[in-house]
Design an enzyme around this catalytic site. Structure first.
Site, mmCIF file in Angstrom:
data_model
loop_
_atom_site.group_PDB
_atom_site.id
_atom_site.type_symbol
_atom_site.label_atom_id
_atom_site.label_comp_id
_atom_site.label_asym_id
_atom_site.label_seq_id
_atom_site.Cartn_x
_atom_site.Cartn_y
_atom_site.Cartn_z
ATOM 1 N N LYS A 100 0.820 -1.224 0.000
ATOM 2 C CA LYS A 100 0.000 0.000 0.000
ATOM 3 C C LYS A 100 0.851 1.269 0.000
ATOM 4 O O LYS A 100 0.456 2.287 -0.565
ATOM 5 C CB LYS A 100 -0.953 -0.023 1.185
ATOM 6 C CG LYS A 100 -2.027 -1.076 1.007
ATOM 7 C CD LYS A 100 -3.040 -1.088 2.102
ATOM 8 C CE LYS A 100 -4.056 -2.196 1.812
ATOM 9 N NZ LYS A 100 -5.050 -2.342 2.844
ATOM 10 N N ASP A 121 -9.831 2.524 2.544
ATOM 11 C CA ASP A 121 -9.800 1.716 3.775
ATOM 12 C C ASP A 121 -10.287 2.496 4.991
ATOM 13 O O ASP A 121 -11.032 1.986 5.819
ATOM 14 C CB ASP A 121 -8.359 1.259 4.070
ATOM 15 C CG ASP A 121 -7.995 -0.026 3.345
ATOM 16 O OD1 ASP A 121 -8.898 -0.744 2.904
ATOM 17 O OD2 ASP A 121 -6.783 -0.294 3.228
HETATM 18 P P1 NAP Z 1 1.089 -4.429 5.643
HETATM 19 O O1 NAP Z 1 1.171 -3.095 5.028
HETATM 20 O O2 NAP Z 1 2.014 -5.483 5.182
HETATM 21 O O3 NAP Z 1 1.253 -4.274 7.213
HETATM 22 C C1 NAP Z 1 1.188 -5.380 8.069
HETATM 23 C C2 NAP Z 1 1.683 -4.965 9.430
HETATM 24 O O4 NAP Z 1 1.517 -6.098 10.282
HETATM 25 C C3 NAP Z 1 3.154 -4.559 9.466
HETATM 26 O O5 NAP Z 1 3.335 -3.494 10.342
HETATM 27 C C4 NAP Z 1 3.818 -5.825 9.977
HETATM 28 O O6 NAP Z 1 4.967 -5.614 10.746
HETATM 29 C C5 NAP Z 1 2.772 -6.358 10.911
HETATM 30 N N1 NAP Z 1 2.956 -7.785 11.112
HETATM 31 C C6 NAP Z 1 3.030 -8.750 10.160
HETATM 32 N N2 NAP Z 1 3.193 -9.954 10.738
HETATM 33 C C7 NAP Z 1 3.258 -9.736 12.070
HETATM 34 C C8 NAP Z 1 3.446 -10.574 13.191
HETATM 35 N N3 NAP Z 1 3.588 -11.898 13.036
HETATM 36 N N4 NAP Z 1 3.451 -10.025 14.413
HETATM 37 C C9 NAP Z 1 3.291 -8.686 14.561
HETATM 38 N N5 NAP Z 1 3.128 -7.835 13.543
HETATM 39 C C10 NAP Z 1 3.105 -8.356 12.312
HETATM 40 O O7 NAP Z 1 -0.412 -5.037 5.453
HETATM 41 P P2 NAP Z 1 -1.807 -4.257 5.423
HETATM 42 O O8 NAP Z 1 -2.148 -3.982 4.011
HETATM 43 O O9 NAP Z 1 -1.750 -3.175 6.413
HETATM 44 O O10 NAP Z 1 -2.806 -5.415 5.884
HETATM 45 C C11 NAP Z 1 -2.727 -5.944 7.202
HETATM 46 C C12 NAP Z 1 -3.891 -6.893 7.467
HETATM 47 O O11 NAP Z 1 -5.120 -6.188 7.409
HETATM 48 C C13 NAP Z 1 -4.009 -8.023 6.463
HETATM 49 O O12 NAP Z 1 -4.404 -9.192 7.128
HETATM 50 C C14 NAP Z 1 -5.114 -7.584 5.538
HETATM 51 O O13 NAP Z 1 -5.798 -8.654 4.931
HETATM 52 C C15 NAP Z 1 -6.009 -6.843 6.515
HETATM 53 N N6 NAP Z 1 -6.819 -5.825 5.844
HETATM 54 C C16 NAP Z 1 -8.167 -5.975 5.843
HETATM 55 C C17 NAP Z 1 -8.961 -5.028 5.227
HETATM 56 C C18 NAP Z 1 -10.443 -5.197 5.236
HETATM 57 O O14 NAP Z 1 -11.117 -4.633 4.384
HETATM 58 N N7 NAP Z 1 -10.981 -5.912 6.203
HETATM 59 C C19 NAP Z 1 -8.401 -3.929 4.594
HETATM 60 C C20 NAP Z 1 -7.022 -3.783 4.639
HETATM 61 C C21 NAP Z 1 -6.239 -4.752 5.261
HETATM 62 P P3 NAP Z 1 6.327 -4.976 10.152
HETATM 63 O O15 NAP Z 1 6.075 -3.506 10.217
HETATM 64 O O16 NAP Z 1 7.346 -5.481 11.064
HETATM 65 O O17 NAP Z 1 6.430 -5.519 8.744
#
Ligand code: NAP
Length: 484
Positions: free
Chosen positions: A283, A319
């Site tokens: 993103k 979002d």
């Molecule tokens: P992203 O940009 O990759 O960010 C993920 C974040 O989670 C990062 O800060 C990452 O840490 C952290 N993380 C990953 N694995 C982890 C772990 N094992 N323990 C602790 N922290 C961890 O992803 P995103 O786009 O924000 O999406 C994140 C989640 O939200 C996904 O599951 C996605 O499917 C969900 N989501 C849902 C919707 C919806 O409409 N419901 C919309 C958007 C996103 P680091 O900073 O260390 O990499």
């Protein structure tokens, strides 16, 4: 044409395997090399006897990724027997020392496979293959990056004869689904999920039912999901269902992209693409790659939507509003009161794209926001850019909150048994939102409900942000949405 590739056939299994394959635009490939050596002749005779669709005979040698290990002369004899028995096509490898002799009316598919990588010089290879005057040229190469799909597209566009140009593996799916939109003549499908004869094959049911691949064409508007992983997403099911119901000449494809550095190249490619959803972990990269940025997306520092306007990509963020609408509704429904946000405190877990959207939305609603991230520097940077507090990941259970928002993928399938927050530290009241929506009820939400908090699933947010994307792409609301 869609060619359904059938492997591991026994003579008795041929009938049941071919029975579901009927109708125009379908052919069936009989992978003779995948049947036991002593049954191959019987398999091909039975297939020729019962098939309702044209047949392709293939007997792939080991060196080309198949299982045939006999003599080259016997292999060619088998293909010639198939041609005499009523098969419409014979697949022969460009690298083979001798091509089978085919009776008139039987068409040659000249194929070349690389199961390791997409080699340089695809167009040069194509020209050498075309010089043999086959009916169709088939080039298959393993995609090590989604950009290998683009190189295959270049070859398809350069083709002077009908061509099947397929990037293999997880990263090659766009070429398999969009074959007609990209100018290809044929794609290969598996008979069912789990019955693939080559890596990355999409099932016939998905190609025809979900993607309507056989009805796409050069005027199809392409939409898609850029991210990694993308297999879990509900986006393709949601958008393709709407496109089909509306009779839109449009398709929505998953584009698996492990490396963010590929994103600007993908966006610059000459594809009939009009919009993309962007998911984990691209993103921030999507915002950086776009030529124009909506104000909210720029402030948040992340884009989940790309819209093509006049040839340029514009970054948007749907979002934050979708998350806040979901939280607001749940809060009101539970009698929690949206004033709990105004002047309340919120803890956001994670520091990626969704975290930025949630932190922005919660702060706009009047909450004091703290961001806790696994990578401290990312959490600190996010908090500084939006003017809020941050906390070390290990100290997250000590931060007071009345709204908790998980934006990490922790708890997402297939690791649904995990939770990003210790159950013992959940308060007796509060609102817990989980952006993860597969499964709809995560372990965090179950434990939150058990502790006495209001659990709010990310499923509602997903639909609302998709609706907002649809509005940006088509300038009208998405029909048939349940959660609007
Ligand atoms: P992203 O940009 O990759 O960010 C993920 C974040 O989670 C990062 O800060 C990452 O840490 C952290 N993380 C990953 N694995 C982890 C772990 N094992 N323990 C602790 N922290 C961890 O992803 P995103 O786009 O924000 O999406 C994140 C989640 O939200 C996904 O599951 C996605 O499917 C969900 N989501 C849902 C919707 C919806 O409409 N419901 C919309 C958007 C996103 P680091 O900073 O260390 O990499």
């Amino acid at each position: 044409m869609i060619c359904v590739s059938l492997g591991d056939l026994t003579p008795a299994g041929v009938g049941p395997a071919l029975a579901p394959l009927t109708g125009d635009g379908l052919v069936a490939e009989i992978r003779l090399d995948l049947s036991p050596a002593d049954t191959r002749e019987a398999v091909l005779r039975e297939a020729a006897r019962v098939a309702a669709v044209p047949l392709v005979a293939t007997c792939r040698p080991h060196a080309e990724g198949g299982r045939y290990e006999g003599s080259e002369a016997a292999r060619v004899r088998l293909l010639e027997l198939a041609a005499r028995s009523g098969f419409a096509y014979v697949d022969a490898e460009f690298a083979a020392s001798r091509l089978p002799e085919l009776p008139s009316g039987v068409r040659l598919i000249l194929s070349q496979h690389d199961f390791d990588r997409t080699p340089p010089g695809l167009v040069r290879m194509l020209r050498r293959m075309e010089a043999r005057r086959p009916h169709l040229v088939k080039l298959c190469a393993m995609a090590r990056s989604p950009l290998d799909c683009l190189r295959m597209v270049e070859a398809i566009r350069a083709a002077r004869l009908p061509m099947a140009g397929l990037a293999m593996g997880e990263l090659g799916a766009p070429t398999r689904i969009l074959y007609r939109a990209l100018g290809g003549a044929m794609t290969y499908a598996s008979a069912a999920a789990g019955a693939e004869t080559a890596p990355g094959q999409v099932s016939l049911a998905d190609l025809r039912g979900l993607y309507r691949a056989d009805r796409l064409g050069p005027r199809t508007r392409v939409y898609g999901l850029l991210g990694y992983p993308v297999a879990h997403s509900r986006g393709p099911a949601l958008f393709n269902r709407v496109f089909a119901a509306e009779g839109k000449n449009a398709v929505y494809v998953p584009i698996a992209m492990p490396d963010a550095r590929d994103l600007p190249h993908w966006l610059a490619a000459d594809l009939p693409a009009h919009g993309y959803s962007v998911t984990i972990p691209h993103k921030e990269a999507a915002l950086a790659a776009a030529a124009e940025r909506a104000k909210a997306a720029a402030t948040i520092g992340a884009a989940n939507t790309l819209v093509r306007r006049g040839g340029a990509w514009r970054a948007e963020n749907t979002d934050w509003r979708a998350a806040m609408q979901t939280i607001d509704r749940a809060a009101r429904h539970a009698g929690f009161g949206s004033e709990a946000l105004r002047g309340g405190s919120a803890l956001v877990l994670g520091a990626g794209g969704a975290a930025r959207a949630l932190a922005y939305g919660l702060a706009r609603a009047g909450a004091r926001v703290t961001v806790a991230g696994r990578t401290a520097v990312r959490a600190r940077r996010l908090a500084a850019s939006l003017g809020m507090e941050w906390a070390e990941w290990d100290r997250r259970a000590r931060v007071p909150w009345n709204v908790l928002a998980n934006t990490t993928p922790v708890g997402m399938e297939p690791r649904a048994e995990e939770s990003p927050f210790p159950a013992a530290s959940l308060p007796r009241q509060g609102l817990v939102f989980d952006a993860v929506y597969t499964p709809p009820e995560t372990r965090l939400l179950r434990e939150a409900a058990a502790a006495g908090c209001v659990p709010v699933s990310g499923a509602g947010m997903f639909e609302l942000q998709a609706d907002a994307q649809y509005r940006l792409w088509f300038r009208r609301p998405m029909p048939g949405l349940s959660s609007r």
